[in-house]
Design a protein around this motif. Structure first.
Motif, short mmCIF file in Angstrom:
data_model
loop_
_atom_site.label_atom_id
_atom_site.label_comp_id
_atom_site.label_asym_id
_atom_site.label_seq_id
_atom_site.Cartn_x
_atom_site.Cartn_y
_atom_site.Cartn_z
N PRO A 24 0.93 -1.16 -0.01
CA PRO A 24 -0.05 0.02 0.17
C PRO A 24 0.90 1.18 -0.03
CG PRO A 24 0.08 -0.92 2.07
CD PRO A 24 0.85 -1.57 1.33
N PHE A 25 1.21 2.07 -0.71
CA PHE A 25 1.29 3.72 -0.40
C PHE A 25 1.10 4.09 0.42
CE2 PHE A 25 2.32 8.12 -2.01
CZ PHE A 25 2.86 7.75 -2.52
N THR A 26 1.73 4.30 0.62
CA THR A 26 1.49 5.15 2.40
C THR A 26 0.48 6.38 2.35
OG1 THR A 26 4.48 4.89 2.35
CG2 THR A 26 3.64 6.68 4.25
N GLY A 27 -0.50 5.78 3.67
CA GLY A 27 -1.02 6.72 3.81
C GLY A 27 -2.57 5.88 3.31
N THR A 28 -2.71 5.47 2.29
CA THR A 28 -3.53 4.81 1.93
C THR A 28 -4.40 3.27 2.46
OG1 THR A 28 -3.00 3.51 -0.30
CG2 THR A 28 -2.98 6.29 0.10
N VAL A 29 -5.17 2.78 2.08
CA VAL A 29 -5.36 1.31 2.42
C VAL A 29 -6.45 0.88 0.58
CG1 VAL A 29 -6.95 -0.02 3.76
CG2 VAL A 29 -5.38 1.92 5.27
N ASP A 67 6.36 2.57 -2.12
CA ASP A 67 4.94 2.52 -1.20
C ASP A 67 5.60 3.92 -1.15
OD1 ASP A 67 7.55 2.29 0.40
OD2 ASP A 67 6.85 0.01 0.84
N ASN A 68 6.16 5.14 -1.12
CA ASN A 68 6.64 6.08 -0.24
C ASN A 68 6.87 5.86 0.83
OD1 ASN A 68 6.84 9.04 -0.60
ND2 ASN A 68 5.15 9.11 0.17
N SER A 69 8.03 4.58 1.35
CA SER A 69 8.27 4.97 2.82
C SER A 69 9.49 6.02 2.87
CB SER A 69 9.54 3.63 2.64
OG SER A 69 8.30 2.40 3.01
N ASP A 70 10.30 6.19 1.54
CA ASP A 70 11.78 7.00 1.98
C ASP A 70 10.78 8.40 2.09
OD1 ASP A 70 10.33 7.32 -0.49
OD2 ASP A 70 12.16 6.82 -1.85
N ASN A 71 9.83 9.01 1.20
CA ASN A 71 8.97 10.64 2.00
C ASN A 71 9.59 10.74 0.68
OD1 ASN A 71 7.47 9.70 4.72
ND2 ASN A 71 9.83 10.08 5.44
#
Length: 328
Positions: A44-49, A203-207
């Motif tokens: 999941p892309f960070t902050g989404t479900v 997944d944008n874990s690195d922001n």
């Protein structure tokens, strides 16, 4: 805890097998797709479900050959909700896949397809009612796609010619090297019309944002058995001229040796006085006129090392319209 956080930042890698036969681009799993592995799109892309089935139920498969890259994506959804079903809105905020390539020598450069000419490419055609039955759609750069929808699930199938993927230096793909790659599935539901995403890699874990703006955290693929046989010579010719309104004309192309790895060419089209041509040319060399003009055409190998002799094509008999003359 630290180990888990580190694992999220790892770039997944995949080895893509060479196709024994070309898949038919129709949104159907041909027999050839059984020859390669399924790769799950479950991060999941960070902050989404997103709600795209159990792990492994939404996945991609890929194959390659001398002409290009073949991809099929299976999406298991709980509600089919593209923008046309929703009644409008940006297509990327609703159900549809996005495919990403980074073909530069240096993959980590903090850029994505949103930066034009950066060597990063997105393929993300919209899903429409006309495309739901596996209809083949061919884009101007030779890329193809088809969607097969069985509500709420769907299959998306793509062909990406190597000639449509250029580096930040204007060269072609190094098929012996490593290519940056990712698949994003946009997911929206009627009872929660927000953009949620599931990805193969970034997944944008690195922001640093999604693949559209930064592909540094996307996955990596290599092509199994890829061996480059360089182009030595390109010969082009044309039979006749364009003399009727909206007439098209095919350029003949000979790429030598016959077993060259990438036989697609890159076209350079100018007017006889060196200006910007209004006519367009497809990756296969089909000329579509706009106005009366004299063209000078050259073909280059995909790596921009080998150049053909120029040919001239005369265009006359065109009836200009506002739609044809518009640059937009």
């Amino acid at each position: 805890f630290v180990s888990v956080a580190f694992a999220q930042l790892e770039r997944p890698e995949a080895v893509i097998k060479k196709a024994t036969v070309k898949p038919v681009i129709d949104g159907v799993f041909d027999e050839v797709w059984a020859e390669t592995d399924s790769l799950s799109i479950e991060r999941p892309f960070t902050g989404t479900v997103p709600t795209l089935g159990e792990p492994g139920e939404t996945y991609w498969k890929a194959l390659w050959d001398e002409d290009g890259f073949y991809l099929i994506v299976n999406v298991t959804d709980d509600a089919y909700y593209p923008n046309y079903v929703a009644g409008g809105g940006n297509a990327w905020e609703f159900d549809k896949p996005e495919i990403y390539f980074d073909v530069n020598w240096v993959l980590e450069d903090a850029m994505g397809p949103s930066t034009g000419g950066s060597g990063h490419h997105q393929m993300a055609p919209d899903m429409t009612a006309a495309k739901e039955n596996g209809e083949l759609n061919t884009e101007g750069n030779g890329r193809q796609h088809a969607f097969k929808v069985e509500v709420p699930n769907y299959v998306a199938e793509y062909f990406v010619p190597w000639g449509s993927l250029t580096t930040n230096e204007g060269g072609g793909v190094d098929i012996e090297g490593t290519i940056g790659f990712d698949v994003t599935i946009n997911d929206s539901d009627p009872d929660d019309a927000t953009r949620r995403r599931s990805v193969w890699a970034n997944d944008n874990s690195d922001n640093n944002g999604e693949a559209w703006t930064n592909m540094d955290a996307c996955g990596k693929i290599t092509l199994e058995g890829a061996q480059v046989i360089d182009v030595d010579e390109i010969n082009i010719s044309v039979d006749g001229a364009i003399t009727e309104n909206n007439q098209v004309l095919q350029i003949n192309v000979e790429v030598l040796p016959e077993d060259a790895t990438v036989k697609q060419v890159v076209w350079d089209v100018t007017t006889a006085d060196g200006g910007l041509a209004r006519a367009s040319i497809s990756p296969e060399g089909l000329i579509t006129p706009v106005i009366d003009e004299e063209l000078v055409i050259v073909a280059w190998s995909s790596d921009l090392f080998i150049e053909s002799d120029p040919i001239t094509v005369s265009i006359s008999g065109q009836i200009p319209t506002l739609a044809k003359l518009s640059w937009i």
